[in-house]
Design an enzyme around this catalytic site. Structure first.
Site, short mmCIF file in Angstrom:
data_model
loop_
_atom_site.label_atom_id
_atom_site.label_comp_id
_atom_site.label_asym_id
_atom_site.label_seq_id
_atom_site.Cartn_x
_atom_site.Cartn_y
_atom_site.Cartn_z
N GLU A 1 -9.44 29.60 -26.83
CA GLU A 1 -10.45 29.10 -25.89
C GLU A 1 -11.28 30.25 -25.33
OE1 GLU A 1 -10.50 26.38 -21.78
OE2 GLU A 1 -8.78 27.64 -22.23
N LYS B 1 -14.64 19.57 -22.59
CA LYS B 1 -13.30 19.50 -22.00
C LYS B 1 -13.24 18.42 -20.92
CE LYS B 1 -9.84 22.77 -20.14
NZ LYS B 1 -9.62 24.22 -19.90
N CYS C 1 -7.30 23.35 -24.10
CA CYS C 1 -6.35 23.91 -23.14
C CYS C 1 -5.75 22.85 -22.22
CB CYS C 1 -7.00 25.05 -22.36
SG CYS C 1 -5.78 26.21 -21.66
#
Length: 299
Positions: A51, A124, A161
């Protein structure tokens, strides 16, 4: 397409100091490119980087100047570089970036196909806010929904993540036809909690894999990154040590390849996605789902 697809996870130190942000980005892109070439030379067709690999993990501190690091996805230097490299090497890669879209900032993946084409973006969904993981200061929660990309080497689902801790992410990707779920990651020490979360982190994703009969891959960074006190960050002094441990599971959640905690490394696994699809059907877990009974999780 061959019966088996080789997948690689790449981990390296992203936060090593540089004379400028531009120098750090240039160095990290070149390092990621070098390791990508090595992975492709070993036969990898889907290659995962960590990431926000272009630079240090800037979310460790709050700094208004860092908003200037975000650029539109099509202008991002890593996206431009890896579109050309994916085409040259005939590989598929999700590229994690700090994206600016008008006046809004996102933590975004751009999916690049093996011909160098841009298949679209995933933003995200789950944004953390914790000691030294201060992402809500920078990122707006994603508005793309969970995305599965139809690539030259299979249907690739991506979470980023913190998304990896949520079973809903993996379930939605599996329901949308993912052959594999990739998680670019930046995680390490929890200095306030004084716990080592690496085992918990791995087991959580292993469970997602097992519950959905879909292999999972996570690529993390390594190295210690320090923040020095300044007026801009309110005098904060802190450090994070990223614990690597990138890994790939099989379709039952068993770890079949794992990297160390502090070593630059490329790890690999091979998958027969067609056989995995048959296995998912034979278990009947999707056949026996009862969505009408799950309303509590959307309250």
């Amino acid at each position: 397409m061959s019966d088996k697809v080789k997948v690689a996870c790449v981990q390296f130190e992203c936060g090593r100091k540089a004379s400028s942000d531009e120098e750090q980005v240039k160095r990290n892109i070149e390092k990621a490119g070098e390791l990508t070439r090595k992975a492709a030379a070993e036969g990898a067709k889907i290659i995962l980087l960590s990431e926000l690999f272009e630079r240090k993990y800037f979310c460790q501190e709050r700094c208004y100047d860092y908003y200037e690091l975000a650029v539109p996805a099509k202008e991002n230097p890593a996206v431009i570089y890896f579109k050309a490299l994916c085409k040259e090497l005939n590989v598929v890669m999700p590229i994690s970036i700090f994206e600016r879209d008008g006046n809004v900032f996102y933590n975004t993946v751009v999916m690049i196909d093996a011909d160098g084409s841009d298949l679209g973006i995933y933003r995200k969904t789950h944004i953390p806010d914790d000691h030294y993981y201060q992402e809500k200061f920078y990122f707006t929660p994603g508005n793309t929904g969970f995305k599965v990309f139809e690539t030259a080497f299979g249907n690739v689902g991506v979470g980023i993540c913190w998304d990896q801790w949520f079973p809903e992410t993996a379930r939605c990707l599996a329901l949308n036809g993912a052959d594999i779920i990739l998680y670019p990651t930046a995680i390490g020490s929890e200095p306030i909690l004084e716990v080592d979360s690496s085992g918990h982190w791995m087991r959580t994703m292993q469970g997602h894999s097992a519950a959905n009969i879909v292999p999972v891959a996570a690529a993390n960074r390594i190295g210690r990154e320090d923040v020095e006190p300044s007026e801009e960050n309110g005098g904060q002094k802190s450090s994070l040590t990223f614990y690597g441990s990138s890994f790939l599971t099989d379709e039952t959640g068993d770890i079949i390849s794992k990297a160390g905690r502090d070593k630059e490394e490329i790890i690999y696994a091979e998958y027969d996605f067609e056989e995995n699809r048959k296995m998912r059907s034979s278990w009947g877990m999707f056949r026996d789902r009862r969505p009408e009974c799950y309303k509590d999780i959307t309250k």
